[in-house]
Scaffold this active site. Structure first.
Site, PDB file in Angstrom:
ATOM      1  N   HIS A   1       0.816  -1.219   0.000  1.00 51.55           N
ATOM      2  CA  HIS A   1       0.000   0.000   0.000  1.00 51.55           C
ATOM      3  C   HIS A   1       0.845   1.263   0.000  1.00 51.55           C
ATOM      4  CE1 HIS A   1      -3.182  -2.827   1.191  1.00 51.55           C
ATOM      5  NE2 HIS A   1      -4.001  -1.943   0.662  1.00 51.55           N
ATOM      6  N   GLY A   2       1.993   1.213   0.667  1.00 53.80           N
ATOM      7  CA  GLY A   2       2.821   2.407   0.710  1.00 53.80           C
ATOM      8  C   GLY A   2       4.190   2.073   1.252  1.00 53.80           C
TER       9      GLY A   2
END
Lengths: 508, 381
Positions: free
Chosen positions: A344-345
């Site tokens: 996601h990040g």
């Protein structure tokens, strides 16, 4: 051009008309062209990355298939790539992953190494060099949708390694499966073979599917524009300067973000799948009322299903899944979720978020075993009502979202540490409450719109959960169904927050 | 099961094939399209569909020396064009800038004829075009105060209102010997305006106005009027071109102002340095404008509107960033090289203003503008 802009509607209807006007053999170029046009409309800079990933994974797939046919003629249908294919597959995956690693993780990895070296006091010049490299890499903007189309391509390569017969020889059709325009920005991460089968089969127009698609598209717009984008400024206001808030604003931001990210991404997925249906394609269901889940295991069967099944099929199962001892099983769960967090990040906050969910699942697993043992002895054990479990899971999930949304781990801990500070005073009177809410920028209009919309969606989802939604509408006369659709469209036009926020998942 | 109704087959019975379906959808969408366009064109709060009579009327009143109250959405560039055509005497002191410069009033100019020609959402192109309008008058202004915003020195497609005056801008570019072939004459402007008939945002604003009108709260469209009052519960454009905001904005509490200042910081946290980026082409274009004004024997003064202390300290704290730091450094060195006075600063402390001198994150009150211009008055410029 985003899915919520009026220009997208024009683009959609033009593509629809051209697609269905042409003979079947010319339809895939229309869809591929539409995908590339839509991608280019957001800026041409990173289009070559999409083309690079498409071409390299296509070529890798062909090479893998040729290699696989030669070596493992009798190994088709295996749940894992046969041993002879592992190194070629690893090489293909490395090439496919290279752009994602470069654009998304260079800064994170070099920055983390520099911090570690600095903390340990070793190799100061190397640490400074890494830190500088990390700083420079932050100037690279993440190509839109790269995590999504890369994962689509990786699943294709893994499937080809498992079964070389699944290779796609037609470059155009393969490119379309990677760049199918409803899914190009944020999924769902459709398995390429599910899409390829539909592309190769050719789509016949089905007005029921098209009607369903149009309705789903409208519902997605409602979730995004009326709910998610009205929650966004309130949440952003608090998260943008956490130190300026205590108590109620922090609490509302905590739960507000849970709702915002759900309606944002579920809304996007509805628009994507609704659009796909207009072109005759059935996309993968991505959300199934996740906040009704009564356990974390169930939550992950309902939340971002295309990604959670991707990690299940291509990471968790190959690690051994639950067919190993309890400790190794726990490690497999934790590793899968930490990597999912980093997908996601590229930040420790996302890793922490993933670790929390891994921890929840492991805790739930041990709790389940313990209660099974108790039940085996006493036979009865008091159990909480189902809604209480749902509230518990929702609350803990919301706490985990804090780490997902906060800029740093310190900020996340600050929020959780101050969420109860001064809350009694803030709730002591209506004036105090109104004053507190106004510090978040919550206006009466937004409050009313959000209250009515969320109540309406809650009722609808309860009916869906009970299986009453379809029968309820089937029993209505046509004019009531039409009125409901006009009301939905009217509410989007009247109170939707247009032109304010792009989809949250576009940044991944 | 997703949140949508699975339609019965009979709802679109008789619809065969994709084009029948498309027609079926369009027929059902028609009432929505009609309702949206009737409301937007009928209410038309920004006067997009009514021609320039609205702006011409405002210009006439200003030219007659009247204050004008309750001006609704309008094209203030057009007002400038009509006004300069009607003015009998050109101003001696002229202010050019964005809404951030609109609180500079005639008091700062003493006895000299003063006009504040600032327009909302101004870009460098606006400064060039409006400067051209006033340079054509005889005699040209003695002093031009250029309110420079940090976004002026970077090309942007986000600010397009200047295109109304693209012809005047071309003339200014031509004065400086610049190529005007790539200038901004907007062939699609009219069509883009018509497209607003179906804009959801414009529909929302029109609906809000319509509801207020139907419930007797306010007229659907603003009807402006000449007034002797300088303060009202509606905005008043003073005869000197400056703006007095409506009562709600003037009486905004310090807490609310502070909240808005912080909200601005949060919104622009990761984008402000991009907004304030310097581009060599734009720097050269800006310097050409300054030089053309000076060539007309006009004294140029640069005005830097400060940011709210909360906003400024937010960026220092969160990003270790001075808002517009590079732009201000450049402007000061450019001004020093030409012996041009610089008033104010993007830094509120340097500008000598405090939180109570602001309406929001980036608009100073008259008190703030007066504090900044006190330096100018003291220097006897």
């Amino acid at each position: 051009m985003t899915f919520t802009s009026p220009s997208f509607l024009l683009f959609l209807f033009a593509s629809f008309a051209l697609y269905w006007a042409l003979p079947m053999r010319w339809r895939w170029p229309v869809l591929l062209g539409a995908g590339y046009l839509l991608y280019l409309s957001t800026g041409p800079a990173y289009f070559p990355v999409l083309v690079f990933v498409t071409l390299t994974t296509y070529a890798s797939g062909r090479i893998l298939a040729a290699h696989g046919r030669a070596r493992t003629a009798d190994a088709s249908g295996l749940p894992e790539a046969p041993a002879a294919m592992r190194w070629p597959l690893a090489l293909a995956l490395t090439v496919g992953l290279a752009p994602l690693a470069l654009f998304k993780y260079t800064g994170f990895v070099t920055g983390s190494l520099a911090s570690a070296a600095h903390w340990l006091g070793v190799a100061p010049s190397a640490a400074a060099g890494l830190a500088s490299l990390g700083e420079r890499s932050h100037t690279l903007l993440l190509p839109l949708g790269i995590s999504f189309y890369t994962f689509k391509a990786l699943s294709y390569l893994i499937e080809v390694a498992r079964d070389p017969a699944r290779v796609e020889r037609h470059l155009g059709r393969y490119a379309l499966s990677i760049s199918f325009f409803p899914q190009i920005f944020a999924g769902p991460i459709e398995r390429p073979h599910a899409l390829l089968a539909q592309i190769e089969q050719g789509r016949q127009f089905d007005r029921v599917r098209a009607s369903e698609g149009l309705n789903q598209l409208a519902v997605g717009l409602f979730k995004k524009l009326v709910i998610a984008d009205r929650l966004a400024p309130l949440v952003n206001q608090v998260y943008g300067d956490l130190n300026a808030h205590t108590g109620l604003p922090l609490l509302l931001a905590l739960f507000g973000f849970s709702l915002q990210i759900y309606f944002d991404f579920a809304g996007y997925s509805d628009i994507a799948n609704g659009t796909a249906r207009l072109f005759g394609f059935d996309g993968m269901e991505n959300f199934r009322r996740p906040y009704f889940a009564r356990s974390f295991r169930e939550f992950w069967h309902r939340w971002h299903i295309s990604l959670s099944t991707w990690f299940r099929d291509y990471l968790y199962f190959p690690l051994g899944g639950n067919r190993v001892g309890p400790s190794r099983h726990a490690i497999n769960v934790l590793a899968t979720f930490v990597i999912s967090g980093l997908w996601h990040g590229a930040a420790w906050t996302f890793a922490f978020w993933g670790a929390m969910h891994g921890g929840f699942l492991i805790g739930e697993m041990y709790l389940s075993r313990a209660t099974d043992r108790v039940r085996a002895r006493r036979r009865t054990l008091p159990s909480l009502p189902r809604p209480v479990w749902s509230v518990l899971v929702f609350t803990l999930t919301s706490v985990a979202w804090v780490f997902f949304r906060a800029p740093t781990l310190d900020d996340a801990f600050f929020l959780l540490g101050h969420v109860a500070t001064g809350i009694a005073g803030q709730l002591s009177s209506l004036d105090a409450l109104a004053g507190t809410l106004s510090t978040m920028g919550l206006t009466a209009k937004s409050g009313l719109v959000l209250g009515v919309s969320l109540t309406g969606v809650l009722i609808a989802e309860i009916m869906q959960e009970r299986g009453q939604w379809g029968s309820f509408w089937s029993a209505r006369p046509g004019w009531q169904r039409a009125a409901a659709m006009y009301a939905l469209v009217g509410s989007i036009l009247l109170v939707g927050a247009f032109g304010q926020n792009s989809f949250l998942y576009f940044q991944f | 099961m997703p949140l949508y109704r699975k339609p019965k087959r009979d709802t679109s019975e008789g619809v065969d094939g994709p084009f029948g379906f498309l027609g079926w959808v369009l027929v059902r969408a028609l009432p929505v399209v009609l309702a949206v366009s009737i409301v937007t064109v009928g209410v038309d709060p920004a006067n997009l569909f009514r021609g320039p009579t609205y702006e011409r009327g405002i210009a006439t009143l200003l030219a007659e020396g009247a204050n004008v109250a309750a001006i609704g959405n309008h094209d203030d560039r057009l007002v400038q064009r009509y006004l300069t055509a009607e003015l009998e005497q050109s101003p001696q002191v002229l202010v050019l800038g964005s809404s951030r410069a609109m609180q500079i009033r005639s008091d700062v100019a003493g006895d000299r004829r003063f006009f504040n020609a600032s327009v909302s959402e101004a870009a460098l192109e606006d400064l060039e075009a409006i400067a051209e309008l006033y340079l054509e008058s005889d005699p040209p202004p003695e002093v031009v105060v250029l309110g420079v915003d940090l976004w002026d020195l970077k090309r942007t497609d986000a600010l397009t209102a200047w295109k109304t005056l693209s012809a005047e801008r071309d003339l200014m570019l031509a004065r400086a010997g610049r190529d005007t072939s790539s200038s901004g004459t907007d062939r699609w402007e009219r069509w883009r305006r018509y497209a607003q008939a179906l804009s959801p945002s414009y529909f929302q604003e029109s609906s809000r106005r319509l509801i207020r009108s139907l419930t007797g709260i306010a007229p659907a469209r603003s009807v402006y009027y000449a007034t002797d009052e300088t303060e009202s519960d509606v905005p008043v454009k003073l005869a000197d071109g400056s703006l007095v905001y409506d009562q709600a904005m003037r009486l905004r509490s310090p807490e609310e102002t502070d909240r808005m200042a912080l909200e601005y910081g949060v919104k622009w946290r990761d984008k402000i340095d991009e907004v304030g980026r310097l581009e060599p082409d734009r720097q050269a274009e800006f310097e050409d404008l300054v030089d053309q004004l000076r060539a007309s024997e006009t004294t140029v003064v640069i005005y830097l509107g400060p940011y709210h202390p909360t906003t400024y300290s937010y960026f220092l704290r969160e990003r270790d960033l001075r808002i517009g730091g590079e732009v201000e450094d450049y402007l000061r060195s450019m001004a020093a090289a030409r012996n041009i006075q610089v008033l104010g600063s993007y830094d509120p402390e340097r500008a000598g203003v405090a939180a109570e001198d602001f309406f929001d994150a980036l608009h100073v009150r008259e008190s703030g503008a007066n504090k900044i211009f006190a330096e100018w008055e003291e220097s006897g410029s």
